[in-house]
Design a protein around this motif. Structure first.
Motif, short mmCIF file in Angstrom:
data_model
loop_
_atom_site.label_atom_id
_atom_site.label_comp_id
_atom_site.label_asym_id
_atom_site.label_seq_id
_atom_site.Cartn_x
_atom_site.Cartn_y
_atom_site.Cartn_z
N ARG A 20 52.35 24.26 78.79
CA ARG A 20 52.81 25.03 77.84
C ARG A 20 51.87 24.64 77.02
NH1 ARG A 20 54.11 20.92 74.79
NH2 ARG A 20 55.04 18.68 76.25
N LEU A 21 52.56 24.91 75.58
CA LEU A 21 51.76 24.51 74.47
C LEU A 21 51.75 24.24 73.93
CD1 LEU A 21 52.87 28.59 72.27
CD2 LEU A 21 49.97 27.91 73.77
N GLY A 22 50.81 22.58 73.37
CA GLY A 22 50.98 21.19 73.43
C GLY A 22 50.26 20.92 74.56
N ASP A 43 54.79 20.47 81.91
CA ASP A 43 53.89 19.99 80.38
C ASP A 43 52.80 19.54 80.44
OD1 ASP A 43 56.30 19.94 78.98
OD2 ASP A 43 56.88 18.87 80.96
N ARG A 62 49.07 18.92 78.13
CA ARG A 62 47.58 18.61 78.77
C ARG A 62 47.59 19.04 80.18
NH1 ARG A 62 45.65 12.59 76.47
NH2 ARG A 62 45.86 13.72 74.41
N ARG A 113 41.11 22.97 74.15
CA ARG A 113 40.65 21.88 73.54
C ARG A 113 41.12 20.15 73.95
NH1 ARG A 113 42.06 17.82 70.14
NH2 ARG A 113 44.27 17.91 70.44
N ALA A 165 40.75 16.92 74.53
CA ALA A 165 41.07 15.02 73.48
C ALA A 165 40.81 14.33 73.28
CB ALA A 165 42.98 15.60 73.47
N GLU A 172 44.18 19.96 76.01
CA GLU A 172 45.13 19.85 75.24
C GLU A 172 45.72 21.87 75.35
OE1 GLU A 172 47.16 17.98 72.17
OE2 GLU A 172 46.58 16.13 72.99
N ARG A 173 46.05 23.12 75.70
CA ARG A 173 46.68 24.10 75.35
C ARG A 173 47.04 24.56 74.16
NH1 ARG A 173 49.83 29.03 79.29
NH2 ARG A 173 49.83 30.43 77.91
N GLU A 174 46.05 24.99 73.09
CA GLU A 174 46.59 25.56 71.64
C GLU A 174 47.01 27.16 72.25
OE1 GLU A 174 44.21 22.38 69.42
OE2 GLU A 174 42.73 24.51 69.73
#
Length: 269
Positions: A137-139, A111, A141, A197, A199, A267-269
């Motif tokens: 994971r997607l979303g 995560d 950090r 991205r 944040a 963050e991974r988008e």
């Protein structure tokens, strides 16, 4: 003064050095950056966390408390000696040996991925970020802490200039490595290149503690190739002049050096 990145082999250390790192460097320098890093990580109970280039585990140990009781924390480092100390101090944390350029984990395993005071050591920081992105994971950090450029360091900047006058720029190349990722714009570009991205970026100034000026100078010299390049006469001159350069940072005999740095959360988008 700023140098390029060092090769991996230059940072393989002995068991004695790893113990000294935990006993001296962690309380003097790295402990102060744990809270800013973990605040940016926004950890919750149950989170799966990877701490990259964990050293003796100061971030991983604190993260384990935040994700308890059913979270998972893995500390990964290239140096077996660092991991031996980490296992002794916190046997309940999962410690793994591995290289940041080829993380030994599957896609989206974690995560959160943290990396404190280490990305400037990596020969290829962009590849390291790509690997961190891959295993989150997607979303999730990725949180990276680095020190600001040497020109932004009120104590280390003038001190490095002093050392360069006596030892030459080549001899103090390693001192420049710590500040080589101080350009936040460049770090943002690296993140964009690998698909992270940004944040938030938070600027911080945290204290580094040394018993006195001589302890700081000898710690820095003995932790770098300067140890093998300075004769006693040059070292004595550096010690003498360091008292003048660093006098304003003495607090009741103790040396308290302000260190500027930043914490970037992406963050991974």
């Amino acid at each position: 003064m700023e140098s390029g990145h060092m090769t991996t082999e230059q940072f393989l250390i002995s068991a004695e050095q790893a113990e000294a790192y935990e006993d001296r460097f962690v309380p003097a320098l790295f402990q102060q950056w744990v809270s800013p890093v973990l605040r940016a990580a926004r950890l919750r109970p149950g989170d799966r966390v990877l701490d990259v280039a964990c050293g003796t585990g100061v971030v991983a140990r604190a993260a384990a408390e935040l994700v308890a009781p059913n979270g998972r924390v893995v500390g990964l480092d290239l140096n077996p000696a660092m991991l031996e100390v980490a296992r002794r101090v916190a046997p309940g944390v999962e410690w793994r040996q591995g290289d940041v350029t080829a993380l030994p984990f599957g896609e989206a395993t974690f995560d959160v991925v943290t990396c404190q005071s280490a990305i400037f050591f990596f020969p290829d920081p962009t590849t390291a970020l790509a690997q961190m992105k891959r295993v989150v994971r997607l979303g999730g950090r990725v949180v990276v802490q680095a020190f600001s450029s040497l020109s932004a360091q009120p104590a280390y900047g003038p001190w490095a200039d002093l050392v360069a006058r006596h030892a030459g720029p080549d001899a103090v190349e390693l001192l420049g490595t710590y500040w080589s990722e101080g350009d936040v714009g460049l770090m943002r570009d690296r993140c964009a290149e690998v698909g992270l991205r940004v944040a938030a970026v938070d600027q911080h100034v945290q204290p580094a503690y040394f018993p006195d000026v001589a302890a700081m100078v000898l710690t820095e010299v003995n932790a770098t190739p300067l140890r093998d390049r300075l004769d006693q006469a040059h070292l004595d001159r550096i010690l003498a002049e360091s008292h003048d350069v660093l006098r304003s940072f003495l607090r009741g005999g103790q040396l308290v050096i302000p260190l500027a740095g930043y914490v970037l959360a992406a963050e991974r988008e």
